[in-house]
Design a protein around this motif. Structure first.
Motif, short mmCIF file in Angstrom:
data_model
loop_
_atom_site.label_atom_id
_atom_site.label_comp_id
_atom_site.label_asym_id
_atom_site.label_seq_id
_atom_site.Cartn_x
_atom_site.Cartn_y
_atom_site.Cartn_z
N LYS A 204 -5.59 4.73 0.69
CA LYS A 204 -6.87 5.41 0.52
C LYS A 204 -7.96 4.45 0.03
O LYS A 204 -9.15 4.77 0.13
N ARG A 205 -7.56 3.29 -0.50
CA ARG A 205 -8.54 2.31 -0.97
C ARG A 205 -9.02 1.38 0.14
O ARG A 205 -9.91 0.57 -0.07
N ILE A 206 -8.42 1.49 1.32
CA ILE A 206 -8.72 0.58 2.42
C ILE A 206 -9.67 1.24 3.40
O ILE A 206 -9.44 2.36 3.84
N LYS A 207 -10.74 0.53 3.74
CA LYS A 207 -11.69 1.06 4.71
C LYS A 207 -11.13 0.91 6.12
O LYS A 207 -10.80 -0.19 6.56
N ALA A 208 -11.02 2.04 6.81
CA ALA A 208 -10.52 2.02 8.18
C ALA A 208 -11.31 3.05 8.98
O ALA A 208 -11.49 4.19 8.55
N GLY A 217 -1.31 6.85 9.73
CA GLY A 217 0.10 6.83 9.33
C GLY A 217 0.61 5.41 9.18
O GLY A 217 1.33 5.08 8.22
N ARG A 218 0.23 4.55 10.13
CA ARG A 218 0.63 3.13 10.02
C ARG A 218 -0.05 2.48 8.83
O ARG A 218 0.57 1.70 8.09
N LEU A 219 -1.32 2.80 8.60
CA LEU A 219 -2.04 2.22 7.47
C LEU A 219 -1.38 2.61 6.15
O LEU A 219 -1.21 1.78 5.26
N LYS A 220 -1.00 3.88 6.03
CA LYS A 220 -0.33 4.32 4.81
C LYS A 220 0.98 3.56 4.60
O LYS A 220 1.28 3.11 3.49
N ALA A 221 1.74 3.41 5.67
CA ALA A 221 3.05 2.76 5.56
C ALA A 221 2.92 1.29 5.18
O ALA A 221 3.63 0.81 4.28
N ILE A 222 2.03 0.57 5.83
CA ILE A 222 1.95 -0.87 5.55
C ILE A 222 1.23 -1.14 4.23
O ILE A 222 1.49 -2.16 3.57
N ALA A 223 0.33 -0.24 3.81
CA ALA A 223 -0.30 -0.41 2.50
C ALA A 223 0.73 -0.21 1.39
O ALA A 223 0.73 -0.94 0.39
N GLU A 224 1.59 0.77 1.56
CA GLU A 224 2.66 0.99 0.58
C GLU A 224 3.63 -0.20 0.58
O GLU A 224 4.06 -0.66 -0.49
N TRP A 225 3.94 -0.68 1.77
CA TRP A 225 4.81 -1.86 1.87
C TRP A 225 4.21 -3.05 1.14
O TRP A 225 4.90 -3.75 0.40
N ARG A 226 2.91 -3.27 1.30
CA ARG A 226 2.26 -4.41 0.64
C ARG A 226 2.33 -4.27 -0.87
O ARG A 226 2.54 -5.27 -1.59
N GLU A 227 2.15 -3.05 -1.39
CA GLU A 227 2.23 -2.85 -2.84
C GLU A 227 3.60 -3.25 -3.37
O GLU A 227 3.71 -3.93 -4.39
N ARG A 242 -4.76 -9.30 3.26
CA ARG A 242 -6.01 -8.70 2.86
C ARG A 242 -6.17 -7.31 3.47
O ARG A 242 -5.51 -6.97 4.46
N ASP A 243 -7.07 -6.53 2.90
CA ASP A 243 -7.31 -5.17 3.38
C ASP A 243 -7.70 -5.16 4.86
O ASP A 243 -7.22 -4.31 5.64
N GLU A 244 -8.57 -6.09 5.24
CA GLU A 244 -9.03 -6.12 6.64
C GLU A 244 -7.86 -6.37 7.59
O GLU A 244 -7.83 -5.83 8.71
N THR A 245 -6.91 -7.17 7.15
CA THR A 245 -5.74 -7.46 7.98
C THR A 245 -4.89 -6.22 8.15
O THR A 245 -4.42 -5.92 9.26
N LEU A 246 -4.71 -5.45 7.08
CA LEU A 246 -3.93 -4.21 7.19
C LEU A 246 -4.62 -3.21 8.11
O LEU A 246 -3.95 -2.55 8.91
N ALA A 247 -5.92 -3.10 8.00
CA ALA A 247 -6.66 -2.18 8.87
C ALA A 247 -6.51 -2.60 10.34
O ALA A 247 -6.36 -1.76 11.23
#
Length: 407
Positions: A204-208, A217-227, A242-247
């Motif tokens: 939710k903190r990542i601008k997409a 769904g992919r953003l949620k999964a990989i953001a959780e993975w990164r944490e 970085r956030d831009e890379t995840l997006a």
């Protein structure tokens, strides 16, 4: 005021906290390092009342911070005073699972008695005490030992000054009868949910851009993975990706691990290393974001087109005028996104239409949108004026010229 030598043992700390527990308030500050770690590394805690002040070394061998942490989080009789205390509160929450309460933040308080949006500590001290702070020790490495006398003196100064400033701010708040304006803001600062680190909510903190369930769904999964990756290595999350890379990964998922070498922000090594393998596994297992987790459709900008944009601009002008009139920070009265939502026709769940904000600003903002308020120029100054409903057709509005406003 008595200034204690650096406290490095538990008994001295316990004795200090026993005395401070009898105070009406304590001023608190921390020094920490977080440039190279996921979790902020607490390096120093400063605390003071009106009679004594001390710096506590949490890195001292064998020291137990429990007396201090209990004072800050369990003692409801002592008000804890911070300046821009969000990160300080976060550190205390990480150590205890609790937040300081009751709490008072002088940066937030200044928004109620001046037009300062985010006044810095140096400017706060200069405006209230007429003192200039030596900033030389501000960016030193607080984790290195031994600390110098200059570092300790600088650090303790943060709370000795704050303990003098707080009563002055409180007196001004009482005089202006704006103390209640801050109740909700201080409770937000002390809300543990603001500091709870839930990896499943990191996305939710990542601008997409967009609301595609598969992408989110992919953003949620990989953001959780990164944490989890960053936590396990205790490094900043940006060191993983970085956030831009995840997006970008969420919007354009690679088909195979070798494709990771083509992703901007990832090194060539990701195409065949273990972390790249774990990332690909996460992407492949991601599910579309459920409907109940989809972000709400919130009107943004000016959904009513050019006219809506003009209304939003008028509301922002009204906000500036009102903030100037009452000498308060505009951001405390209303947020820009709320003004845009009001211009778009939203009337529910807007803080500016509730409580004291409605009385101070929201009622006029609503009148402006509904054509019951106009702008006028009087003696060269822009002012607001309520439309005369009898003369101007039931409050539908009228055109004002400089000459009409001045007459």
């Amino acid at each position: 005021m008595k200034i204690h030598p650096l406290i490095t043992n538990t008994q001295e700390l316990a004795d200090l906290c026993t005395r401070l527990a009898k105070s009406d308030f304590v001023a608190v500050d921390t020094e920490f390092m977080r440039e190279n770690t996921y979790w902020p590394e607490l390096c120093l805690v400063q605390i003071a009342n009106t009679e004594e002040a001390a710096a506590v070394d949490p890195m001292a061998e064998g020291i137990d911070l429990s007396p201090l942490l209990d004072l800050l989080t369990d003692n409801e009789d002592v008000l804890k005073v911070f300046h821009a205390g969000g990160q300080d509160v976060e550190i205390i929450f990480n150590a205890t699972g609790r937040t300081p309460h009751p709490i008072f933040d002088t940066q937030i308080a200044m928004m109620a008695i001046s037009q300062s949006e985010q006044i810095g500590y140096s400017n706060l001290v200069e405006s209230w005490l007429g003192l200039t702070i030596d900033k030389g020790a501000r960016f030193t490495d607080w984790s290195r030992r031994p600390l110098t006398e200059r570092q300790i003196e600088y650090a303790i100064g943060d709370v000795t000054h704050l303990s003098r400033i707080f009563p002055k701010i409180l007196k001004r708040l009482i005089k202006t009868e704006r103390g209640e304006w801050l109740d909700q803001e201080m409770e937000k600062l002390a809300d543990p949910e603001n500091y709870r680190n839930d990896p499943s909510q990191a996305w939710k903190r990542i601008k997409a851009a967009g609301r595609n369930p598969q992408m989110l769904g992919r953003l949620k999964a990989i953001a959780e993975w990164r944490e989890h990756e960053a936590q396990s290595k205790n490094i900043p999350r940006g060191r993983i990706a970085r956030d831009e890379t995840l997006a970008d990964l969420a919007s354009h998922p690679p088909r195979q691990q070798a494709d990771l070498a083509k992703v901007r922000g990832l090194s060539q090594g990701w195409k065949d290393n273990e972390i790249g393998k774990r990332l690909m596994s996460t992407i492949e297992k991601a599910h579309p974001l459920p409907e109940d987790e989809m972000p709400p459709r919130v009107p943004r900008g000016a959904p009513l087109g050019k006219e809506g944009a003009l209304v939003a601009d008028l509301l922002k002008l009204l906000l500036k005028i009102r903030a100037r009139e009452i000498d308060a920070a505009a951001r405390l009265l209303a947020r820009s996104d709320e003004l845009e939502m009001l211009a778009a026709g939203v009337r529910k769940n807007l803080s500016l239409l509730e409580g004291w904000r409605f009385e101070v600003f929201g009622r006029d903002a609503l009148d402006l949108v509904e054509g019951k308020l106009a702008f006028a120029v009087e003696n060269g100054k822009l002012k607001m004026t309520h439309v005369d409903e009898e003369n101007f057709g039931g409050g539908k509005g009228s055109e004002y010229t400089d000459s009409q406003a001045a007459s």
